[in-house]
Design a protein around this motif. Structure first.
Motif, PDB file in Angstrom:
ATOM      1  N   HIS A   1       0.849  -1.194  -0.017  1.00  0.00           N
ATOM      2  CA  HIS A   1       0.026  -0.058   0.015  1.00  0.00           C
ATOM      3  C   HIS A   1       0.927   1.196  -0.075  1.00  0.00           C
ATOM      4  O   HIS A   1       0.801   2.212   0.726  1.00  0.00           O
ATOM      5  CB  HIS A   1      -0.872  -0.146   1.261  1.00  0.00           C
ATOM      6  N   THR A   2       1.846   1.365  -0.945  1.00  0.00           N
ATOM      7  CA  THR A   2       2.584   2.675  -0.922  1.00  0.00           C
ATOM      8  C   THR A   2       2.296   3.443  -2.091  1.00  0.00           C
ATOM      9  O   THR A   2       3.230   4.617  -2.177  1.00  0.00           O
ATOM     10  CB  THR A   2       4.345   1.845  -0.962  1.00  0.00           C
ATOM     11  N   GLY A   3       1.447   3.123  -3.104  1.00  0.00           N
ATOM     12  CA  GLY A   3       1.354   3.990  -4.302  1.00  0.00           C
ATOM     13  C   GLY A   3       2.441   3.873  -5.320  1.00  0.00           C
ATOM     14  O   GLY A   3       3.461   3.112  -5.249  1.00  0.00           O
TER      15      GLY A   3
ATOM     16  N   LEU B   1      10.453   0.749  -4.931  1.00  0.00           N
ATOM     17  CA  LEU B   1      10.583  -0.586  -5.041  1.00  0.00           C
ATOM     18  C   LEU B   1      11.473  -0.934  -6.249  1.00  0.00           C
ATOM     19  O   LEU B   1      12.463  -2.046  -6.344  1.00  0.00           O
ATOM     20  CB  LEU B   1       9.402  -1.484  -5.041  1.00  0.00           C
ATOM     21  N   ARG B   2      11.180  -0.436  -7.360  1.00  0.00           N
ATOM     22  CA  ARG B   2      11.750  -0.767  -8.516  1.00  0.00           C
ATOM     23  C   ARG B   2      13.404  -0.215  -8.489  1.00  0.00           C
ATOM     24  O   ARG B   2      14.193  -1.063  -9.244  1.00  0.00           O
ATOM     25  CB  ARG B   2      11.225  -0.033  -9.532  1.00  0.00           C
ATOM     26  N   ALA B   3      13.765   0.876  -7.711  1.00  0.00           N
ATOM     27  CA  ALA B   3      14.836   1.209  -7.655  1.00  0.00           C
ATOM     28  C   ALA B   3      15.759   0.464  -6.859  1.00  0.00           C
ATOM     29  O   ALA B   3      17.192   0.195  -6.882  1.00  0.00           O
ATOM     30  CB  ALA B   3      15.054   2.816  -7.359  1.00  0.00           C
ATOM     31  N   ALA B   4      15.215  -0.222  -5.989  1.00  0.00           N
ATOM     32  CA  ALA B   4      16.196  -1.129  -4.682  1.00  0.00           C
ATOM     33  C   ALA B   4      16.991  -2.206  -5.434  1.00  0.00           C
ATOM     34  O   ALA B   4      18.103  -2.097  -4.906  1.00  0.00           O
ATOM     35  CB  ALA B   4      14.982  -1.840  -3.900  1.00  0.00           C
ATOM     36  N   PRO B   5      16.383  -2.859  -6.347  1.00  0.00           N
ATOM     37  CA  PRO B   5      17.380  -3.916  -7.101  1.00  0.00           C
ATOM     38  C   PRO B   5      18.410  -3.340  -7.638  1.00  0.00           C
ATOM     39  O   PRO B   5      19.724  -3.932  -7.732  1.00  0.00           O
ATOM     40  CB  PRO B   5      16.360  -4.651  -7.968  1.00  0.00           C
ATOM     41  N   ALA B   6      18.090  -2.332  -8.503  1.00  0.00           N
ATOM     42  CA  ALA B   6      19.171  -1.470  -9.179  1.00  0.00           C
ATOM     43  C   ALA B   6      20.338  -0.883  -8.167  1.00  0.00           C
ATOM     44  O   ALA B   6      21.581  -0.870  -8.631  1.00  0.00           O
ATOM     45  CB  ALA B   6      18.609  -0.562  -9.996  1.00  0.00           C
TER      46      ALA B   6
ATOM     47  N   LEU C   1       7.538 -12.945   1.216  1.00  0.00           N
ATOM     48  CA  LEU C   1       6.959 -12.972   2.524  1.00  0.00           C
ATOM     49  C   LEU C   1       7.002 -11.528   3.291  1.00  0.00           C
ATOM     50  O   LEU C   1       6.049 -11.656   4.329  1.00  0.00           O
ATOM     51  CB  LEU C   1       7.839 -13.917   3.423  1.00  0.00           C
ATOM     52  N   SER C   2       7.578 -10.769   2.995  1.00  0.00           N
ATOM     53  CA  SER C   2       7.772  -9.469   3.665  1.00  0.00           C
ATOM     54  C   SER C   2       6.408  -8.727   3.755  1.00  0.00           C
ATOM     55  O   SER C   2       5.745  -8.603   2.689  1.00  0.00           O
ATOM     56  CB  SER C   2       9.109  -8.633   3.203  1.00  0.00           C
ATOM     57  N   ARG C   3       6.313  -7.954   4.825  1.00  0.00           N
ATOM     58  CA  ARG C   3       5.118  -7.147   4.754  1.00  0.00           C
ATOM     59  C   ARG C   3       5.546  -5.732   5.325  1.00  0.00           C
ATOM     60  O   ARG C   3       4.527  -4.942   5.537  1.00  0.00           O
ATOM     61  CB  ARG C   3       3.975  -7.639   5.785  1.00  0.00           C
ATOM     62  N   SER C   4       6.707  -5.319   5.453  1.00  0.00           N
ATOM     63  CA  SER C   4       7.533  -4.134   6.064  1.00  0.00           C
ATOM     64  C   SER C   4       8.183  -3.650   4.831  1.00  0.00           C
ATOM     65  O   SER C   4       8.814  -4.457   4.013  1.00  0.00           O
ATOM     66  CB  SER C   4       8.517  -4.454   6.939  1.00  0.00           C
ATOM     67  N   MET C   5       7.872  -2.307   4.303  1.00  0.00           N
ATOM     68  CA  MET C   5       8.488  -1.833   3.225  1.00  0.00           C
ATOM     69  C   MET C   5       9.973  -1.619   3.400  1.00  0.00           C
ATOM     70  O   MET C   5      10.848  -1.885   2.566  1.00  0.00           O
ATOM     71  CB  MET C   5       8.038  -0.190   3.172  1.00  0.00           C
ATOM     72  N   PRO C   6      10.620  -1.450   4.643  1.00  0.00           N
ATOM     73  CA  PRO C   6      12.176  -1.395   4.480  1.00  0.00           C
ATOM     74  C   PRO C   6      12.814  -2.688   4.526  1.00  0.00           C
ATOM     75  O   PRO C   6      13.727  -2.840   3.892  1.00  0.00           O
ATOM     76  CB  PRO C   6      12.207  -1.079   6.159  1.00  0.00           C
ATOM     77  N   LEU C   7      12.184  -3.846   4.954  1.00  0.00           N
ATOM     78  CA  LEU C   7      12.523  -5.067   4.828  1.00  0.00           C
ATOM     79  C   LEU C   7      12.335  -5.449   3.220  1.00  0.00           C
ATOM     80  O   LEU C   7      13.356  -6.335   2.864  1.00  0.00           O
ATOM     81  CB  LEU C   7      11.670  -6.256   5.623  1.00  0.00           C
ATOM     82  N   SER C   8      11.372  -5.230   2.579  1.00  0.00           N
ATOM     83  CA  SER C   8      10.881  -5.318   1.245  1.00  0.00           C
ATOM     84  C   SER C   8      12.037  -4.541   0.522  1.00  0.00           C
ATOM     85  O   SER C   8      12.748  -5.341  -0.560  1.00  0.00           O
ATOM     86  CB  SER C   8       9.741  -4.925   0.874  1.00  0.00           C
ATOM     87  N   LEU C   9      12.563  -3.488   0.797  1.00  0.00           N
ATOM     88  CA  LEU C   9      13.545  -2.776   0.041  1.00  0.00           C
ATOM     89  C   LEU C   9      14.866  -3.665   0.305  1.00  0.00           C
ATOM     90  O   LEU C   9      15.625  -3.593  -0.633  1.00  0.00           O
ATOM     91  CB  LEU C   9      13.747  -1.231   0.482  1.00  0.00           C
ATOM     92  N   LEU C  10      15.324  -3.987   1.336  1.00  0.00           N
ATOM     93  CA  LEU C  10      16.546  -4.555   1.658  1.00  0.00           C
ATOM     94  C   LEU C  10      16.522  -5.964   0.869  1.00  0.00           C
ATOM     95  O   LEU C  10      17.593  -6.226   0.358  1.00  0.00           O
ATOM     96  CB  LEU C  10      16.573  -4.832   3.341  1.00  0.00           C
ATOM     97  N   CYS C  11      15.544  -6.881   0.862  1.00  0.00           N
ATOM     98  CA  CYS C  11      15.486  -7.943   0.065  1.00  0.00           C
ATOM     99  C   CYS C  11      15.732  -7.695  -1.602  1.00  0.00           C
ATOM    100  O   CYS C  11      16.318  -8.576  -1.917  1.00  0.00           O
ATOM    101  CB  CYS C  11      14.080  -8.484   0.467  1.00  0.00           C
ATOM    102  N   LEU C  12      15.161  -6.845  -1.738  1.00  0.00           N
ATOM    103  CA  LEU C  12      15.250  -6.198  -3.345  1.00  0.00           C
ATOM    104  C   LEU C  12      16.387  -5.791  -3.702  1.00  0.00           C
ATOM    105  O   LEU C  12      17.173  -6.086  -4.805  1.00  0.00           O
ATOM    106  CB  LEU C  12      14.294  -5.160  -3.764  1.00  0.00           C
ATOM    107  N   ALA C  13      17.322  -5.216  -2.730  1.00  0.00           N
ATOM    108  CA  ALA C  13      18.525  -4.791  -2.991  1.00  0.00           C
ATOM    109  C   ALA C  13      19.609  -5.722  -2.891  1.00  0.00           C
ATOM    110  O   ALA C  13      20.391  -5.969  -3.670  1.00  0.00           O
ATOM    111  CB  ALA C  13      18.978  -3.838  -1.798  1.00  0.00           C
ATOM    112  N   VAL C  14      19.324  -6.955  -2.065  1.00  0.00           N
ATOM    113  CA  VAL C  14      20.138  -8.070  -2.064  1.00  0.00           C
ATOM    114  C   VAL C  14      19.954  -8.737  -3.311  1.00  0.00           C
ATOM    115  O   VAL C  14      21.043  -9.250  -4.076  1.00  0.00           O
ATOM    116  CB  VAL C  14      19.816  -8.828  -0.886  1.00  0.00           C
TER     117      VAL C  14
END
Length: 425
Positions: free
Chosen positions: A256-258, A265-270, A309-322
């Motif tokens: 629910h971040t818009g 989220l798209r920038a985190a993996p990059a 599995l994440s429901r936290s925005m910071p954790l989701s960003l971390l997983c995507l960065a990894v």
């Protein structure tokens, strides 16, 4: 290999680097907005499952041109001026940005419009991929090619960091804004490509018939165990672990971040990828490259599961960065092996096959994730895909023992010494 000049001391490589950076920012600014618009328009009349399916269909629309044009694009990259091909492809992308800006300005954007542009972008990428990949080895000495690949990856990953975030924030200012900015960036990219001077290249050897020359690229990839293993590993791992295809769903209905959150989220993996690429540019990878390739794919899968599995925005960003960091290791090793273990007169055709596999992993991965999400839900689809990527890494270590045995990027003294699969006469 003996040391050579740093790639940035070479004039044409600098233009190449800037052209790739600006084009990537423009491409991914558009991609993030196209994905958001497709899902947002679909959700006005569809439930989350059917709207997710539309995201999958966009992936198919981008992949089909590549599937149909791969052999022709690869042959063209080896037979024609690679600079011309990339320039025309960039001009087509610029035209797509203009069309989308015009539609957004008049408020007439529809799903058919977005799908038509996705097809046109697929055509541009089909021709740009092998030609652009074939240019870099012609601009720098072989001794510094791995460093040039790392720097080229930095330009792409930097664009991949800035592009999605820029697209999301610009879209918040108005639907036409990101497309207008992309138009300007594509114009800069085209100007840089026009500044690259002619370079020497090898003529196509072997068969004289154009169709036979096209098939030669497929035959070489099939027989070269190192190249085939590296390319196919990426195909199946990313095909299964296509979490990024579901980011619009996660941004809108899970986290629910818009639209602005979708950009992050798209920038985190990059961001993770760019950091690893910077490390490799300063300290190139030199040992146990095959093992590190396989391990990076396994880490990619684990990070995908964590994101699902994440429901936290910071954790989701971390997983995507990894996830992005692991993918950068895979990209760096795979591209270095392909470029250094392929003769120059085959690079366009082998690059086209590689582009087909990469797009298959990306666009078909989006389609697979969309279809699976429509059946099982987005969370289950992402988690299952991550588990599948880990299993692929384990399986490929057995199917292609040449990969874990690859200690460095240095190719044999002659291409005839490369390990090839035996073929029947």
């Amino acid at each position: 290999m003996a040391a050579g000049p740093h790639p940035f001391t070479i004039r044409d490589f600098r233009f190449y680097w800037v052209a790739r950076l600006t084009a990537t920012v423009a491409q991914l600014s558009m991609v993030i907005v196209i994905g958001w618009q497709v899902y947002d328009i679909a959700r006005r009349t569809m439930d989350v499952h059917r709207a997710s399916l539309q995201l999958g269909l966009v992936g198919v629309a981008q992949f089909l041109p590549l599937l149909l044009l791969t052999l022709v694009a690869g042959w063209a990259a080896d037979r024609l001026d690679r600079r011309l091909i990339v320039r025309l492809s960039t001009a087509l992308e610029l035209a797509c940005a203009v069309v989308l800006a015009w539609l957004a300005w008049h408020g007439t954007t529809t799903l058919p419009h977005l799908f038509a542009v996705a097809v046109a972008l697929g055509v541009a990428r089909a021709f740009a991929g092998p030609a652009l990949g074939g240019i870099a080895p012609n601009l720098v000495p072989p001794a510094v090619l791995p460093t040039a690949i790392a720097l080229s990856s930095i330009s792409w990953q930097s664009g991949a960091v800035a592009g999605p975030a820029l697209g999301g924030y610009l879209y918040a200012l108005g639907a036409p804004v990101p497309y207008a900015v992309s138009t300007g960036l594509f114009a800069v990219s085209l100007a840089c490509l026009l500044a690259i001077r002619p370079f020497r290249r090898s003529a196509i050897g072997g068969a004289r018939n154009p169709w036979a020359q096209m098939i030669d690229g497929l035959a070489y990839v099939r027989r070269n165990r190192i190249v085939l293993g590296a390319i196919s590993l990426d195909l199946f791992a990313v095909l299964l672990g296509g979490a990024t295809a579901m980011l619009p769903v996660f941004a809108r209905d899970v986290l629910h971040t818009g639209a602005s959150g979708l950009g992050e989220l798209r920038a985190a993996p990059a961001a993770g990828s760019a950091l690893v690429a910077l490390v490799f540019a300063l300290r190139p990878l030199r040992s146990d490259v095959g093992v590190k390739l396989l391990v990076s794919v396994a880490v990619f899968g684990v990070a995908t599961v964590g994101f699902g599995l994440s429901r936290s925005m910071p954790l989701s960003l971390l997983c995507l960065a990894v996830l992005g960091a692991a993918d950068m290791v895979s990209v760096y090793v795979r591209q270095s092996l392909i470029q250094l273990w392929t003769p120059d007169d085959m690079r366009g055709r082998v690059g086209a096959v590689s582009s087909l596999f990469i797009s298959g992993s990306n666009e078909l991965g989006e389609a697979e994730s969309g279809f699976l999400a429509s059946l099982l839900g987005p969370v289950t689809a992402v988690v299952a895909g991550g588990v599948g990527a880990v299993m692929v890494a384990l399986l490929w270590s057995r199917l292609f023992p040449e990969l874990p045995r690859a200690r460095s990027f240095d190719p044999p003294e002659t291409f005839e010494d490369i390990p090839l699969k035996e073929t029947r006469p």
